[in-house]
Design an enzyme around this catalytic site. Sequence first.
Site, PDB file in Angstrom:
ATOM      1  N   HIS A   1       9.553  -3.499   3.369  1.00 17.12           N
ATOM      2  CA  HIS A   1       9.189  -3.703   1.961  1.00 17.12           C
ATOM      3  C   HIS A   1      10.450  -3.921   1.117  1.00 17.12           C
ATOM      4  O   HIS A   1      10.460  -4.740   0.200  1.00 17.12           O
ATOM      5  CB  HIS A   1       8.459  -2.473   1.408  1.00 17.12           C
TER       6      HIS A   1
ATOM      7  N   ARG B   1       2.653   2.325   9.578  1.00 10.33           N
ATOM      8  CA  ARG B   1       1.858   3.053  10.576  1.00 10.33           C
ATOM      9  C   ARG B   1       2.702   3.542  11.750  1.00 10.33           C
ATOM     10  O   ARG B   1       2.195   4.313  12.570  1.00 10.33           O
ATOM     11  CB  ARG B   1       0.722   2.162  11.081  1.00 10.33           C
TER      12      ARG B   1
ATOM     13  N   LEU C   1       6.713   2.898   1.570  1.00 14.58           N
ATOM     14  CA  LEU C   1       7.634   1.758   1.656  1.00 14.58           C
ATOM     15  C   LEU C   1       8.766   2.025   2.649  1.00 14.58           C
ATOM     16  O   LEU C   1       9.290   3.133   2.733  1.00 14.58           O
ATOM     17  CB  LEU C   1       8.225   1.462   0.274  1.00 14.58           C
TER      18      LEU C   1
ATOM     19  N   MET D   1       0.847  -1.199   0.000  1.00 16.49           N
ATOM     20  CA  MET D   1       0.000   0.000   0.000  1.00 16.49           C
ATOM     21  C   MET D   1       0.883   1.249   0.000  1.00 16.49           C
ATOM     22  O   MET D   1       0.429   2.339   0.350  1.00 16.49           O
ATOM     23  CB  MET D   1      -0.931  -0.013   1.211  1.00 16.49           C
TER      24      MET D   1
ATOM     25  N   GLU E   1      12.057  -0.291   5.102  1.00 13.14           N
ATOM     26  CA  GLU E   1      13.049  -1.358   4.966  1.00 13.14           C
ATOM     27  C   GLU E   1      12.392  -2.750   4.923  1.00 13.14           C
ATOM     28  O   GLU E   1      12.917  -3.656   4.274  1.00 13.14           O
ATOM     29  CB  GLU E   1      14.076  -1.224   6.101  1.00 13.14           C
TER      30      GLU E   1
ATOM     31  N   LYS F   1       5.137 -10.392   9.184  1.00 15.66           N
ATOM     32  CA  LYS F   1       4.564  -9.533  10.235  1.00 15.66           C
ATOM     33  C   LYS F   1       3.041  -9.589  10.223  1.00 15.66           C
ATOM     34  O   LYS F   1       2.400  -9.621  11.260  1.00 15.66           O
ATOM     35  CB  LYS F   1       5.032  -8.091  10.053  1.00 15.66           C
TER      36      LYS F   1
HETATM   37  O1  PAF Z   1      -0.118  -5.741   3.550  1.00 12.58           O
HETATM   38  C1  PAF Z   1      -0.527  -4.832   2.809  1.00 12.58           C
HETATM   39  O2  PAF Z   1       0.154  -3.832   2.586  1.00 12.58           O
HETATM   40  C2  PAF Z   1      -1.909  -4.963   2.186  1.00 12.58           C
HETATM   41  O3  PAF Z   1      -2.806  -5.579   3.043  1.00 12.58           O
HETATM   42  C3  PAF Z   1      -1.883  -5.643   0.797  1.00 12.58           C
HETATM   43  C4  PAF Z   1      -1.416  -7.081   0.898  1.00 12.58           C
HETATM   44  C5  PAF Z   1      -0.977  -4.870  -0.127  1.00 12.58           C
HETATM   45  C6  PAF Z   1      -3.294  -5.650   0.211  1.00 12.58           C
HETATM   46  O4  PAF Z   1      -3.798  -4.364   0.053  1.00 12.58           O
END
Ligand code: PAF
Length: 312
Positions: A41, A213, A37, A34, A39, A175
């Site tokens: 990701h 978050r 981004l 989503m 570390e 996570k």
């Molecule tokens: O983990 C996330 O960021 C979201 O739940 C995902 C898997 C991208 C789906 O929107």
Amino acid sequence: MKNALITVATINELRQKVSSARARKESIGLVPTMGALHEGHASLIRQAAEECRFVVVSIFVNPMQFRPGEDFERYPRMLEQDCELAARNGAALIFAPNVAEMYPAINPSLSPPTLTLPHQGGGKESAPVTTYVEVPGLSDSFEGKARPGHFRGVATVVLKLFNQAQPDRAYFGQKDAQQLAVVRKMVRDLNVPVEVVACPTVREADGLAMSSRNIYLSPEQRQHANALYRALMQAKERVQAGERDAVLLRATMAEILDETPGCQREYAELVNPSTFAVVERIEGEALAVVAARFGSTRLIDNTMLTSETSIV
Ligand code: PAF
């Protein structure tokens, strides 16, 4: 040498780029995100780039997995920065669609933009009904109980992304363990031809699991937010010392969360990692899962406990 990062916003462009990669006999990896981004990701993208020649990173804040009153509107959006991080870590393509591209039937004037579901009824002013994916059972406990409808939104958007990008492998962080279990079950039950790869949680120096978050936390909340990690590690230590009783381990984790300033515990449990059914004893593997609020910020974390567990 890898090519420059491609950014697309439509499903058609994504499909064209993916089929060109396939024509070049490249394997396709997908990292669904989503955005915002970090570390965590980056490590998913790096693993995808090690295992796949053409890595797609999707960036889409999916309204269907948020409930009214949650943080859909304020969820951090930073596409330019995200593209740089993704490119640096080996992504070939960013897919960043808008809500209308992903959900043509959505009503964008509602917050979050909402799709009417059949069992919610729906008057004339409601958005049209769309097809959706439900993974019953697994979606109803813990995160699903705290956020009703959340996993329906996750499963639906993930299946859409799988159909759009048709990856060989898709990468998810450990996570979000319940999300991972939901996606794995959906893939199994619906025979989706993708390999789901789970990647380890990336942590800050004090153990706090990285999350988009975390930026909502005040400096004081941030200072105490590693209570979730400390609770998990305490349970791990006790299992290592021979404790197998889930009631006692649960109490150990709860105590750490409850004595932490500003921390409101939501749950501290031991579950089967595939079904999320609560376990009474540690026999083989069990997943310790915790969730707590610091003010309006909800944090989750987990760690695997095994009868032969060691501290990491
Ligand atoms: O983990 C996330 O960021 C979201 O739940 C995902 C898997 C991208 C789906 O929107």
